[in-house]
Design an enzyme around this catalytic site. Structure first.
Site, PDB file in Angstrom:
ATOM      1  N   ARG A 180      55.409 -42.058   6.056  1.00 14.04           N
ATOM      2  CA  ARG A 180      54.461 -41.073   5.906  1.00 14.04           C
ATOM      3  C   ARG A 180      53.105 -41.565   6.142  1.00 14.04           C
ATOM      4  O   ARG A 180      52.402 -40.946   6.746  1.00 14.04           O
ATOM      5  CB  ARG A 180      54.723 -40.304   4.874  1.00 14.04           C
ATOM      6  N   CYS A 238      49.154 -39.190  -3.428  1.00 14.96           N
ATOM      7  CA  CYS A 238      50.421 -39.106  -2.591  1.00 14.96           C
ATOM      8  C   CYS A 238      50.213 -37.791  -1.733  1.00 14.96           C
ATOM      9  O   CYS A 238      49.607 -37.335  -1.139  1.00 14.96           O
ATOM     10  CB  CYS A 238      51.497 -39.071  -3.666  1.00 14.96           C
TER      11      CYS A 238
END
Length: 290
Positions: A180, A238
């Site tokens: 990611r 995050c």
């Protein structure tokens, strides 16, 4: 101030409560990205006395692009939730989940941020309790309302404006999975990649195979390898501010401190004015510091 408690130590603490007079509130934060059935898992089995905490409803405010997928709730709302869980001033709190404390760390950080100091994570979570052969319960727990008084702002945090330049003056850690970070996949957010200047530091790297945290010395080695240095301001993000709290807990275990970017990438990538970098390097070639 300890960040963790081992399963055997928690069992002793619970068993000795009558002698010590110390109440321990157990909070079960069963949640994982892509698994909306945390409450069902809790009803099937949990540590006796543990109260279920709904991460999406109680540890976050309403999702909105300008604040991210899991913005922090209003302090008054969080205090009301903590009282529903049965927390009183002076209690000890232990939070856990069944995914290496990836979700429970969000509650740990929020209570600490609210000025509640006596909160720890069950090292290894429910898996460690099971592995020790301790009793499990089913169904739902209904605690008496608590009287805890919470505040706000006790833990360092940054916003999007600070995140934009953080990598040039400090260390900005991206706690998401490496793919990611590189922008190879993005399962939930509208753009893929990372904040310019961020260093890939997947949260899973904080744990051993059994879901317990690495030893402090191993965590220090890990974060120093990623660029942590004394005097260098460090911040973590995050996807939506959940697993970044786990990274902050790991840093604390190592003896280090870091700020949380609560909005995280889900807030950052919704603004067209915010650049997003793909690939394994912190900056794109055009934006790399000279």
């Amino acid at each position: 101030m300890d960040t963790l408690i081992a399963a055997a130590a928690l069992k002793d603490q619970l068993d000795g409560a009558r002698q010590t007079g110390q109440r321990t509130v157990l909070l079960d934060v069963r949640w994982a990205l892509g698994d909306p059935h945390g409450h069902d898992h809790y009803l099937r089995e949990h540590i006796p006395g543990a109260v279920f905490v709904d991460l999406a409803a109680e540890l976050a405010g309403p999702s909105e692009p300008s604040r991210g997928r899991h913005p922090l709730p209003d302090p008054e709302q969080f205090q009301a939730s903590a009282r529903r869980w049965g927390i009183n001033d002076g209690d000890a709190v232990v939070a856990y989940d069944d995914s290496g404390n990836m979700a429970a760390a969000r509650l740990w950080w929020m209570l600490r941020n609210a000025g509640f100091r006596s909160v720890r994570l069950l090292d290894g979570g429910l898996g460690a309790w099971r592995a020790a052969g301790f009793e499990l319960a089913a169904g739902s727990e209904q605690p008496a309302p608590g009287n805890v008084t919470l505040s706000k702002g006790a833990m360092p945090a940054i916003d999007a404006g600070q995140a934009a330049s953080w990598g040039r003056r400090g260390l900005l850690l991206d706690a998401r999975a490496a793919e990611r970070y590189r922008g190879e996949i993005e399962p939930v957010d509208p753009r893929a990649g990372h904040i310019p200047g961020a260093v890939s530091a997947p949260t899973t790297g904080n744990l051993q195979a059994d879901g317990t945290f690495l030893a402090p010395a191993e965590l220090r080695e890990r974060f120093e390898r990623l660029g942590y240095r004394a005097g260098v301001p460090t911040a973590v993000y995050c996807g939506s501010g959940v697993t970044a709290a786990h990274e902050i807990a790991a840093l604390e275990i190592a003896g280090y401190s870091a700020a949380l970017y609560p909005g995280s990438f889900s807030e950052w990538c919704h603004s067209a004015s915010n650049d997003v970098v793909t690939g394994a390097a912190p900056y794109s070639e055009e934006a790399a510091p000279q």
